[in-house]
Design an enzyme around this catalytic site. Structure first.
Site, short mmCIF file in Angstrom:
data_model
loop_
_atom_site.label_atom_id
_atom_site.label_comp_id
_atom_site.label_asym_id
_atom_site.label_seq_id
_atom_site.Cartn_x
_atom_site.Cartn_y
_atom_site.Cartn_z
N LYS A 188 55.19 63.05 58.65
CA LYS A 188 55.85 61.89 58.44
C LYS A 188 56.39 61.52 56.89
CE LYS A 188 53.61 57.79 58.16
NZ LYS A 188 53.66 57.41 56.80
N ASP B 136 56.44 55.47 61.42
CA ASP B 136 55.39 54.87 60.79
C ASP B 136 54.80 53.80 61.85
OD1 ASP B 136 57.33 52.78 60.16
OD2 ASP B 136 56.68 52.50 58.16
#
Ligand code: SF4
Length: 226
Positions: A125, A144
């Site tokens: 991420k 997220d």
């Protein structure tokens, strides 16, 4: 739903979110270099951008580059960032990250996913956010908490658990065209932060409510209570 229908729905959502947040960009501040942006993103895991912005003024005043941070004292970094979640681990990670940058990358932040994930505290991420926001490269979709919540509420993915970020990222990458991957994180994060909030989402004004699984469920529950 056929693959084509899934894609049509996904692009309808992206277009609507884009209308609401046309100039979406990161709300992380105080950074001017790739190194500083990378540190901001590492610090922002399970912390608010506002909280990160509060500590990075001092952090970058003391340690503007990986060279200074690599030689920092852990206690000082801990006390500089101790208002954000997981500050102990994050302090260790950013010092280690700075050391790896200095020893293996001549102090230069790499611009590939495979190299970025070699740095302490940097996962898929974080690497995807840095690549898309700083380097303008789409190598992965960063999922997220906001992105996970939005796409699962809208049933854009088959994964039901909004916390299964990697599974969701892979599904989204199979739906959206690569040139649009960077938009997903930027725009869906703001949509999740300000419209499709975890508590009290603004469903009544949301242009996607008629297709939204979450809104449908809430409406059903309300009608049963009546
Ligand atoms: S209708 Fe509500 S829950 Fe569904 S996407 Fe919109 S704001 Fe989020």
């Amino acid at each position: 739903m056929s693959k084509l229908q899934v894609k049509e729905k996904a692009y309808f959502v992206l277009n609507e979110v884009e209308k609401l947040y046309p100039d979406a960009k990161t709300e992380l501040a105080n950074w001017t270099t790739a190194f500083q942006f990378l540190v901001c993103v590492v610090l922002s895991a399970q912390a608010t951008d506002k909280g990160v912005n509060k500590v990075t003024v001092d952090l970058f005043r003391k340690y503007p580059t990986s060279k200074e941070l690599a030689n920092a004292k852990l206690e000082d970094v801990v006390s500089t960032i101790n208002s954000i979640n997981f500050f102990n681990n994050k302090a260790k990670n950013i010092i280690k990250l700075a050391n790896i940058l200095e020893s293996d990358f001549s102090g230069i932040v790499p611009d590939t996913l495979s190299d970025l994930v070699k740095l302490a505290g940097v996962g898929y991420k974080t690497a995807s956010v840095v690549l898309s926001e700083y380097f303008n490269k789409n190598e992965g979709i960063a999922v997220d908490t906001h992105v996970g919540r939005v796409v699962t509420r809208l049933n854009l993915v088959e994964t039901k658990n909004e916390k299964e970020a990697t599974k969701i990222a892979k599904e989204l990458e199979g739906i959206y065209n690569r040139e649009d991957w960077g938009k997903i994180n930027k725009e869906f994060v703001l949509f999740g932060r300000y419209t499709c909030k975890a508590k009290n989402p603004m469903c009544e004004t949301c242009p996607m409510r008629e297709m939204c699984g979450y809104y449908g469920k809430v409406k059903d529950q309300k009608s049963k209570v009546k």
